[in-house]
Motif scaffolding. Structure first.
Motif, short mmCIF file in Angstrom:
data_model
loop_
_atom_site.label_atom_id
_atom_site.label_comp_id
_atom_site.label_asym_id
_atom_site.label_seq_id
_atom_site.Cartn_x
_atom_site.Cartn_y
_atom_site.Cartn_z
N ASP A 111 0.86 -1.17 -0.17
CA ASP A 111 -0.09 0.11 0.12
C ASP A 111 0.98 1.38 -0.07
O ASP A 111 2.12 1.01 0.04
CB ASP A 111 -0.93 0.08 1.02
N THR A 112 0.19 2.43 -0.09
CA THR A 112 0.80 3.81 0.04
C THR A 112 0.99 4.01 1.68
O THR A 112 -0.27 4.39 2.04
CB THR A 112 0.66 4.87 -0.80
N TYR A 113 1.81 4.15 2.22
CA TYR A 113 1.89 4.59 3.54
C TYR A 113 2.49 6.07 3.89
O TYR A 113 3.45 6.32 3.25
CB TYR A 113 2.87 3.74 4.69
N ARG A 114 1.72 6.49 4.78
CA ARG A 114 2.25 7.99 4.99
C ARG A 114 2.92 7.91 6.54
O ARG A 114 2.46 7.33 7.48
CB ARG A 114 1.20 9.02 5.11
N PHE A 115 3.99 8.69 6.74
CA PHE A 115 4.72 8.54 8.04
C PHE A 115 5.35 9.91 8.18
O PHE A 115 5.90 10.58 7.36
CB PHE A 115 5.58 7.26 8.13
N PRO A 116 5.93 10.34 9.51
CA PRO A 116 6.42 11.37 9.73
C PRO A 116 8.10 11.08 9.68
O PRO A 116 8.49 9.95 9.87
CB PRO A 116 6.45 11.79 11.21
N LYS A 117 8.61 12.09 9.50
CA LYS A 117 10.32 11.88 9.60
C LYS A 117 11.03 11.32 10.82
O LYS A 117 10.39 11.62 11.88
CB LYS A 117 11.18 13.36 9.29
N GLY A 118 11.79 10.39 10.74
CA GLY A 118 12.49 9.64 12.07
C GLY A 118 11.59 8.61 12.27
O GLY A 118 11.88 7.80 13.25
N THR A 119 10.55 8.10 11.45
CA THR A 119 10.16 6.79 11.57
C THR A 119 11.01 5.64 11.24
O THR A 119 11.77 5.74 10.18
CB THR A 119 8.75 6.64 10.38
N SER A 120 11.13 4.46 12.31
CA SER A 120 12.03 3.66 11.96
C SER A 120 11.54 2.52 10.89
O SER A 120 10.36 2.53 10.69
CB SER A 120 12.35 2.94 13.40
N ASP A 121 12.22 1.68 10.41
CA ASP A 121 12.00 0.84 9.39
C ASP A 121 11.38 -0.48 10.07
O ASP A 121 10.62 -0.88 9.86
CB ASP A 121 13.31 0.24 8.71
N LEU A 122 11.55 -0.69 11.51
CA LEU A 122 10.97 -1.45 12.33
C LEU A 122 9.46 -1.02 12.46
O LEU A 122 8.66 -2.00 12.47
CB LEU A 122 11.52 -1.98 13.71
N ASP A 123 9.28 0.02 12.91
CA ASP A 123 7.98 0.65 12.95
C ASP A 123 6.92 0.75 11.63
O ASP A 123 5.96 0.12 11.69
CB ASP A 123 7.91 2.26 13.48
N PHE A 124 7.77 0.93 10.58
CA PHE A 124 7.19 0.96 9.25
C PHE A 124 6.65 -0.58 9.12
O PHE A 124 5.39 -0.89 8.59
CB PHE A 124 8.06 1.19 8.08
N LEU A 125 7.37 -1.60 9.24
CA LEU A 125 7.32 -3.14 9.08
C LEU A 125 5.94 -3.40 9.96
O LEU A 125 5.12 -4.19 9.59
CB LEU A 125 8.54 -3.85 9.38
N ARG A 126 6.25 -3.24 11.29
CA ARG A 126 5.29 -3.22 12.18
C ARG A 126 3.87 -2.97 11.51
O ARG A 126 2.71 -3.56 11.89
CB ARG A 126 5.51 -2.79 13.47
N ARG A 127 3.80 -1.64 11.13
CA ARG A 127 2.41 -1.19 10.76
C ARG A 127 2.00 -1.78 9.61
O ARG A 127 0.77 -2.32 9.41
CB ARG A 127 2.67 0.18 10.28
N ALA A 128 2.73 -2.20 8.45
CA ALA A 128 2.42 -3.13 7.18
C ALA A 128 2.02 -4.50 7.68
O ALA A 128 1.12 -5.03 7.25
CB ALA A 128 3.60 -3.03 6.29
N TYR A 129 2.61 -4.88 8.75
CA TYR A 129 2.12 -6.26 9.11
C TYR A 129 0.88 -6.22 9.77
O TYR A 129 -0.06 -7.17 9.36
CB TYR A 129 3.26 -6.75 10.35
N GLN A 130 0.49 -5.07 10.68
CA GLN A 130 -0.78 -5.11 11.13
C GLN A 130 -1.76 -4.89 10.30
O GLN A 130 -2.93 -5.41 10.44
CB GLN A 130 -0.68 -3.86 12.33
N VAL A 131 -1.42 -4.21 9.35
CA VAL A 131 -2.60 -3.81 8.19
C VAL A 131 -2.95 -5.19 7.51
O VAL A 131 -4.19 -5.42 7.14
CB VAL A 131 -2.14 -2.73 7.31
N MET A 132 -1.83 -5.97 7.26
CA MET A 132 -2.15 -7.17 6.52
C MET A 132 -3.21 -8.15 7.39
O MET A 132 -3.70 -8.77 6.92
CB MET A 132 -0.65 -7.82 6.17
N GLN A 133 -2.55 -8.06 8.87
CA GLN A 133 -3.43 -9.01 9.49
C GLN A 133 -5.08 -8.80 9.62
O GLN A 133 -5.87 -9.40 9.46
CB GLN A 133 -2.83 -8.94 10.89
N LYS A 134 -5.10 -7.18 9.65
CA LYS A 134 -6.43 -6.82 9.81
C LYS A 134 -7.14 -7.16 8.43
O LYS A 134 -8.35 -7.59 8.51
CB LYS A 134 -6.43 -5.47 9.76
N HIS A 135 -6.60 -6.80 7.22
CA HIS A 135 -7.26 -7.38 5.93
C HIS A 135 -7.73 -8.71 5.97
O HIS A 135 -8.46 -9.27 5.36
CB HIS A 135 -6.48 -6.96 4.95
N LEU A 136 -6.50 -9.56 6.25
CA LEU A 136 -6.63 -11.01 6.14
C LEU A 136 -7.71 -11.62 6.96
O LEU A 136 -8.44 -12.48 6.64
CB LEU A 136 -5.34 -11.67 6.50
#
Length: 283
Positions: A111-136
């Motif tokens: 998906d296209t994700y929006r985030f503030p400067k300083g977001t960590s790669d781990l936080d980005f992955l955590r969010r994308a993982y949670q979104v997938m779990q919700k949809h699935l």
């Protein structure tokens, strides 16, 4: 923050700004982020902006059909995302996400994700993982009855294969219908994208006969059933197709060379289609 605002001539007196924040009970409610400040903002307006957290938002698009490694590369190349995962293995990354026993492939929603400067790669992955779990979870609860799938994870695996088989959205339910029918009949899926995934970096752009005979866990020409993990990041349309496949008598399909496929119900029909769309093209 007050000293920085004063040094940039945005406020006159940093101590008065601190005092105002304390009097309003706001000194501990300021949210970290990068802010766009317009000329003429009052101290009250500045405080409100910082408390609401209206920070500048950046964006990164994760493409449907990407592999986990392609997604990691895109995240690592983003100049705004803070890098903390370089050099870590897939297992280490999944452990940090609280999923130490899961293979990462397919578990992150494209998906296209929006985030503030300083977001960590781990936080980005955590969010994308949670979104997938919700949809699935939602789509699994709305699946049609009688599917040869034991879990939502198996649905994710099938969706990833569908994602890699076609870029034509209207075909996805029909592709899903073919695979579901083959699974019900205990037929091998025999799908090239799984061969390619199994070859990994050894794939050079062409599938050869020896590749079809190489016994990897992802070789659906030799092994029955689904692959052990997804082979890509499936989008929502592919997930929905896997769980709501079209009713079809087709058991075969072959690429027509224009991004779509010719579907056939019998092996004779399929062989004729292969001759027409593949063999003749190679001559």
């Amino acid at each position: 923050i007050s000293q920085g605002l004063a040094s940039q001539k945005i406020i006159d007196d940093p101590w008065l700004f601190i005092l105002l924040a304390k009097l309003r009970g706001m000194e501990t409610r300021v949210r970290a982020g990068e802010y766009q400040l317009e000329p003429g903002l009052t101290a009250d307006e500045l405080l409100e902006k910082f408390i609401q957290g209206n920070a500048i938002q950046y964006k990164l698009t994760i493409i449907e059909g990407w592999s986990f490694r392609q997604m990691l590369a895109a995240i690592a190349e983003d100049p705004v995302i803070e890098s903390t995962l370089q050099g870590k293995t897939d297992t280490e990354i999944m452990t940090l996400l609280g999923q130490p026993d899961q293979h990462p492939e397919g578990l992150f929603f494209p998906d296209t994700y929006r985030f503030p400067k300083g977001t960590s790669d781990l936080d980005f992955l955590r969010r994308a993982y949670q979104v997938m779990q919700k949809h699935l979870e939602r789509e699994w609860s709305q699946r049609v009855p009688g599917l040869p799938l034991k879990s939502s994870y198996e649905a994710l695996i099938l969706a990833s294969i569908i994602e890699k088989e076609t870029g034509a959205g209207f075909e996805r339910p029909l592709i899903a219908g073919v695979f579901v029918e083959r699974l019900k009949r205990k037929m091998r899926l025999q799908t090239d994208p799984t061969i390619i995934y199994g070859l990994g970096p050894d794939f050079d752009g062409d599938i050869r006969y020896r590749d079809l005979r190489m016994d990897t866990p992802y070789n659906t020409y030799l092994r029955a059933g689904l692959t052990p993990t997804p082979i890509a990041l499936p989008g929502l349309d592919s997930i929905r197709a896997a769980l709501n496949p079209a009713s079809t008598e087709a058991l075969y399909f072959v690429s027509k060379g224009d991004g779509t496929h010719k579907f056939s119900a019998t092996l004779d029909e399929h062989n004729a289609a292969v001759s027409r769309y593949q063999l003749n093209k190679k001559k």
